[in-house]
Design a protein around this motif. Structure first.
Motif, PDB file in Angstrom:
ATOM      1  N   MET A   1       1.159  -1.135  -0.127  1.00 15.09           N
ATOM      2  CA  MET A   1      -0.162   0.313  -0.191  1.00 15.09           C
ATOM      3  C   MET A   1       0.858   1.092  -0.163  1.00 15.09           C
ATOM      4  SD  MET A   1      -3.205   0.789   2.873  1.00 15.09           S
ATOM      5  CE  MET A   1      -4.023   0.021   2.703  1.00 15.09           C
ATOM      6  N   PRO A   2       0.680   2.536  -0.962  1.00 11.64           N
ATOM      7  CA  PRO A   2       1.667   3.356  -1.424  1.00 11.64           C
ATOM      8  C   PRO A   2       1.490   4.338   0.553  1.00 11.64           C
ATOM      9  CG  PRO A   2       0.807   3.350  -2.940  1.00 11.64           C
ATOM     10  CD  PRO A   2      -0.213   1.934  -2.315  1.00 11.64           C
ATOM     11  N   LEU A   3       2.188   5.220   0.980  1.00 14.70           N
ATOM     12  CA  LEU A   3       2.165   5.966   1.576  1.00 14.70           C
ATOM     13  C   LEU A   3       1.874   7.870   1.181  1.00 14.70           C
ATOM     14  CD1 LEU A   3       5.487   5.199   3.981  1.00 14.70           C
ATOM     15  CD2 LEU A   3       3.120   3.641   4.089  1.00 14.70           C
ATOM     16  N   PHE A   4       0.314   7.925   1.836  1.00 14.45           N
ATOM     17  CA  PHE A   4       0.302   8.817   1.325  1.00 14.45           C
ATOM     18  C   PHE A   4       0.072  10.068   2.075  1.00 14.45           C
ATOM     19  CE2 PHE A   4      -1.795   6.322  -1.526  1.00 14.45           C
ATOM     20  CZ  PHE A   4      -2.254   7.135  -3.593  1.00 14.45           C
ATOM     21  N   LEU A   5       0.752  11.018   2.017  1.00 15.90           N
ATOM     22  CA  LEU A   5       1.239  12.265   3.365  1.00 15.90           C
ATOM     23  C   LEU A   5       0.314  13.649   3.110  1.00 15.90           C
ATOM     24  CD1 LEU A   5       5.264  11.346   1.827  1.00 15.90           C
ATOM     25  CD2 LEU A   5       3.804  10.633   4.137  1.00 15.90           C
ATOM     26  N   ASN A  42      11.933  18.910  11.402  1.00 17.78           N
ATOM     27  CA  ASN A  42      12.423  20.767  11.171  1.00 17.78           C
ATOM     28  C   ASN A  42      10.341  20.155  10.392  1.00 17.78           C
ATOM     29  OD1 ASN A  42      13.864  21.478  12.829  1.00 17.78           O
ATOM     30  ND2 ASN A  42      14.884  22.143  11.138  1.00 17.78           N
ATOM     31  N   GLY A  43       9.215  19.380  10.245  1.00 20.05           N
ATOM     32  CA  GLY A  43       8.670  19.484   8.882  1.00 20.05           C
ATOM     33  C   GLY A  43       8.220  18.043   9.108  1.00 20.05           C
ATOM     34  N   PRO A  44       8.366  16.846   9.930  1.00 25.09           N
ATOM     35  CA  PRO A  44       7.651  15.201   8.961  1.00 25.09           C
ATOM     36  C   PRO A  44       6.290  15.211   8.428  1.00 25.09           C
ATOM     37  CG  PRO A  44       7.918  15.261  11.558  1.00 25.09           C
ATOM     38  CD  PRO A  44       8.494  17.190  11.028  1.00 25.09           C
ATOM     39  N   TYR A  52      -0.090   2.842   8.837  1.00 26.99           N
ATOM     40  CA  TYR A  52      -0.139   3.323   9.914  1.00 26.99           C
ATOM     41  C   TYR A  52      -0.429   5.147   9.661  1.00 26.99           C
ATOM     42  CZ  TYR A  52       4.062   0.340   8.230  1.00 26.99           C
ATOM     43  OH  TYR A  52       4.275  -0.605   8.372  1.00 26.99           O
ATOM     44  N   GLN A  53      -1.645   5.059   9.699  1.00 27.66           N
ATOM     45  CA  GLN A  53      -2.823   6.372   9.217  1.00 27.66           C
ATOM     46  C   GLN A  53      -2.363   7.320  10.603  1.00 27.66           C
ATOM     47  OE1 GLN A  53      -6.129   6.030   8.492  1.00 27.66           O
ATOM     48  NE2 GLN A  53      -7.020   8.077   8.497  1.00 27.66           N
ATOM     49  N   GLY A  54      -1.567   8.785  10.537  1.00 22.21           N
ATOM     50  CA  GLY A  54      -1.258   9.358  11.728  1.00 22.21           C
ATOM     51  C   GLY A  54      -0.118   9.229  12.097  1.00 22.21           C
ATOM     52  N   GLU A  55       0.613   8.269  11.877  1.00 22.44           N
ATOM     53  CA  GLU A  55       1.869   8.321  12.233  1.00 22.44           C
ATOM     54  C   GLU A  55       3.044   8.965  11.113  1.00 22.44           C
ATOM     55  OE1 GLU A  55       3.991   4.737  12.928  1.00 22.44           O
ATOM     56  OE2 GLU A  55       1.929   3.825  13.307  1.00 22.44           O
ATOM     57  N   THR A  56       3.561   9.886  11.930  1.00 24.20           N
ATOM     58  CA  THR A  56       5.058   9.889  10.679  1.00 24.20           C
ATOM     59  C   THR A  56       6.073   9.835  10.176  1.00 24.20           C
ATOM     60  OG1 THR A  56       6.369  10.776  13.027  1.00 24.20           O
ATOM     61  CG2 THR A  56       4.583  12.419  12.735  1.00 24.20           C
TER      62      THR A  56
END
Length: 311
Positions: A1-5, A42-44, A52-56
């Motif tokens: 599953m791709p990680l959308f950010l 400084n900006g994760p 992984y939803q909600g994790e940086t």
């Protein structure tokens, strides 16, 4: 599953409102940077989907190395940004890895720019007109900046490779997709004597700049490789020990093979879908995601342009 950010926005003295064109809800009309794929402290980015939803992104990177094919502990190596230079940026230079690790405790900063948009006559600063270190120091000490800085006019669709040690600045009226080492170390040489909202001029770093400027970096262009693959336009802009940058312009269906164990993907125009295994995801201009080790049998469908980067 791709990680959308989820993008992270940074206010800048030179920022504007052009990031709204990516359907972003920016915090204000002085938004200079979208940190689109970032694990930098400084900006994760926060992951928007899946387990992984909600994790940086830095948490995912640290806690599930196998997702990226990694077997060593190190920081996430790359950072993707979109920069809105409503006004000109300071003239600056970045250190290489050796200098940065010794003096700043992080990576150096080699970067590259894909010009998304540029007003007519817009220009960047790239390199210096100094023949020796002695001449460079003299020109900086005597503030002979008009003669020192080399200016280059730019147009949308152009690509510029900016190695560490290169004096550079993005001019006003330019929108850029930047891929860089994951570093936030910048040495300012000249800032047009601007003041911030508190009436203070920003700090300059002239001694550090003198240490790290590489006088050999004078040509901003690489030699892209162009191909037609499955009827679509493919360009490899640069490939070296820091990163590989590729652009795809597709109209229809593309069976995509990852060129690396994991890849960073930014959709810069159009819309469509990306499909991995049996699941399809809608993507559009302004979508950023990571294809991980787990993503196989990848298909892109639609009318869109996207930029792929990897180590």
């Amino acid at each position: 599953m791709p990680l959308f950010l989820e993008p992270v926005f940074q206010e800048r003295i030179w920022g504007g409102a052009a990031l709204k064109s990516f359907n972003y809800d920016i915090p204000n009309d002085s938004t200079g940077e979208c940190w689109a794929i970032s694990a930098h402290p400084n900006g994760p980015n926060i992951v928007k989907n899946g387990k992984y939803q909600g994790e940086t992104l830095d948490e995912v990177w640290r806690n599930d190395q196998a997702l990226f094919g990694e077997n060593e502990e190190r920081p996430f190596p790359l950072l993707t940004k979109i920069l809105d230079a409503n006004d000109k940026l300071s003239v600056q230079v970045h250190p290489n890895d050796d200098y940065a690790q010794k003096h700043e405790g992080e990576f150096g900063k080699t970067e590259c720019w894909y010009i998304l948009d540029a007003k007519e006559g817009a220009e960047i600063i790239y390199g210096v007109n100094a023949e020796s270190q002695k001449e460079l120091i003299h020109m900086i000490d005597h503030k002979q900046f008009d003669q020192l800085f080399n200016k280059v006019k730019v147009q949308p669709g152009e690509f510029y490779y900016v190695p560490a040690g290169t004096v550079h600045a993005i001019g006003a009226g330019i929108l850029i997709l930047e891929t860089q080492q994951s570093s936030d170390t910048t040495y300012r040489i000249y800032d047009y004597e601007r003041t911030d909202k508190n009436g203070k001029q920003r700090e300059l770093h002239l001694e550090q700049s003198k240490d790290v400027i590489n006088l050999d970096e004078t040509s901003p262009n690489t030699k892209p490789k162009y191909e037609t693959i499955q009827g679509h336009s493919y360009t490899q802009f640069v490939s070296n020990s820091f990163f590989t940058i590729e652009r795809w312009i597709i109209d229809g269906h593309l069976d995509y093979s990852k060129p690396y164990q994991y890849c960073l993907v930014s959709v810069i125009d159009g819309h469509g879908t990306v499909r991995t295994e049996q699941q399809s995801y809608d993507v559009e201009k302004g979508t950023h995601f990571i294809l991980t080790v787990e993503d196989e049998n990848i298909e892109f469908n639609g009318d869109m342009t996207f930029v792929v980067s990897h180590e």
